[in-house]
Design an enzyme around this catalytic site. Structure first.
Site, PDB file in Angstrom:
ATOM      1  N   HIS A  63       1.817   0.568  -3.197  1.00  0.00           N
ATOM      2  CA  HIS A  63       1.204  -0.771  -3.409  1.00  0.00           C
ATOM      3  C   HIS A  63      -0.307  -0.568  -3.633  1.00  0.00           C
ATOM      4  O   HIS A  63      -1.119   0.319  -3.129  1.00  0.00           O
ATOM      5  CB  HIS A  63       1.186  -1.467  -1.888  1.00  0.00           C
ATOM      6  CG  HIS A  63       2.475  -1.919  -1.443  1.00  0.00           C
ATOM      7  ND1 HIS A  63       2.745  -1.873   0.016  1.00  0.00           N
ATOM      8  CD2 HIS A  63       3.585  -2.043  -2.184  1.00  0.00           C
ATOM      9  CE1 HIS A  63       4.082  -2.093   0.140  1.00  0.00           C
ATOM     10  NE2 HIS A  63       4.563  -2.295  -1.210  1.00  0.00           N
ATOM     11  N   LYS A  72      -9.365   1.212   1.553  1.00  0.00           N
ATOM     12  CA  LYS A  72      -8.778   1.158   2.903  1.00  0.00           C
ATOM     13  C   LYS A  72      -8.747   2.383   3.522  1.00  0.00           C
ATOM     14  O   LYS A  72      -9.043   3.475   3.308  1.00  0.00           O
ATOM     15  CB  LYS A  72      -7.345   0.842   3.152  1.00  0.00           C
ATOM     16  CG  LYS A  72      -6.286   1.495   2.224  1.00  0.00           C
ATOM     17  CD  LYS A  72      -4.950   1.104   2.347  1.00  0.00           C
ATOM     18  CE  LYS A  72      -4.670   0.233   1.018  1.00  0.00           C
ATOM     19  NZ  LYS A  72      -3.149  -0.246   0.855  1.00  0.00           N
ATOM     20  N   TYR A 132      -4.155   0.043   9.559  1.00  0.00           N
ATOM     21  CA  TYR A 132      -5.096  -0.203   8.166  1.00  0.00           C
ATOM     22  C   TYR A 132      -6.351  -0.760   8.327  1.00  0.00           C
ATOM     23  O   TYR A 132      -6.187  -1.818   9.276  1.00  0.00           O
ATOM     24  CB  TYR A 132      -4.030  -0.983   7.128  1.00  0.00           C
ATOM     25  CG  TYR A 132      -2.905  -0.653   6.895  1.00  0.00           C
ATOM     26  CD1 TYR A 132      -2.367   0.074   5.754  1.00  0.00           C
ATOM     27  CD2 TYR A 132      -1.793  -1.266   7.937  1.00  0.00           C
ATOM     28  CE1 TYR A 132      -1.009   0.474   5.620  1.00  0.00           C
ATOM     29  CE2 TYR A 132      -0.499  -0.742   7.605  1.00  0.00           C
ATOM     30  CZ  TYR A 132      -0.230  -0.116   6.544  1.00  0.00           C
ATOM     31  OH  TYR A 132       1.249   0.097   6.465  1.00  0.00           O
ATOM     32  N   ASP A 168       9.640  -3.986  -2.787  1.00  0.00           N
ATOM     33  CA  ASP A 168       9.501  -2.476  -3.022  1.00  0.00           C
ATOM     34  C   ASP A 168      10.629  -2.096  -3.936  1.00  0.00           C
ATOM     35  O   ASP A 168      10.641  -1.225  -4.851  1.00  0.00           O
ATOM     36  CB  ASP A 168       9.279  -1.552  -1.911  1.00  0.00           C
ATOM     37  CG  ASP A 168       8.141  -1.855  -1.228  1.00  0.00           C
ATOM     38  OD1 ASP A 168       7.155  -2.344  -2.056  1.00  0.00           O
ATOM     39  OD2 ASP A 168       7.745  -1.283  -0.176  1.00  0.00           O
TER      40      ASP A 168
END
Length: 183
Positions: A63, A72, A132, A168
């Site tokens: 992603h 991130k 995250y 996905d």
């Protein structure tokens, strides 16, 4: 806590805490604004924290976000994951490089992934919790997904995939994503 630069991905860092263990378990600092600042990052830009729980063999990714991208910090807080970063920044000296890491609840290492890089991971343990910390609010209209098994990337995922999201499963190749970004 120490920070080391990731050689395969420009501007990526691995933050390694020092867990203090005794008969009760362990304690460690998983985020230190001063250490983040020491490598030239602004700790105040991280606006949102999220967590995912995955079971062994689950694959999430690859992603990234279009537009300004999304930086991130990623950490496996429980269990163990195989973590992958792909540099998709055209002006980067490590453009199209792939770097892999094993992140675990044992080590509590945190990986800083710069904006413009794709990210994915696979759970290696029966339960794996992944945390995250991202630098801007999520906007689903900017979501981009690349197929996990793209031959151009040749990522050697360690386990057979047991489950993944429909998004996905239906993800396009890297070539198609790059072609779409250029147009």
């Amino acid at each position: 806590m120490r920070a080391t630069q990731v050689p395969a991905i420009a501007d990526a860092y691995l933050f390694e805490p020092t867990p203090f263990a005794d008969e009760r378990g362990f304690f460690c600092r998983t985020f230190d604004a001063d250490v983040v600042r020491s490598v030239g990052l602004d700790p105040d830009v991280f606006l949102q924290d999220s967590v995912s729980r995955s079971v062994r063999g689950v694959l999430r990714g690859l992603h990234l976000r279009s537009g300004a991208g999304e930086a991130k910090l990623v950490r496996c807080s429980y269990g163990k994951i195989f973590d992958v970063v792909v540099d998709l920044r055209p002006d980067s000296p490590t453009y199209r490089n792939v770097a892999t890491f094993e992140l675990s609840g044992e080590t509590q290492k945190t990986l800083y992934i710069p904006a413009g890089c794709a990210h994915g991971f696979q759970a290696l343990t029966e339960t794996a919790d992944t945390s995250y910390r991202i630098d801007r609010p999520h906007d689903p209209t900017e979501d981009v997904t690349i197929t996990f098994d793209d031959p151009e990337l040749a990522i050697a995922w360690p386990l057979p995939v047991t489950s993944m999201s429909q998004r996905d499963r239906e993800a396009p190749s890297l070539a198609k994503v790059l072609q779409h970004q250029e147009s």
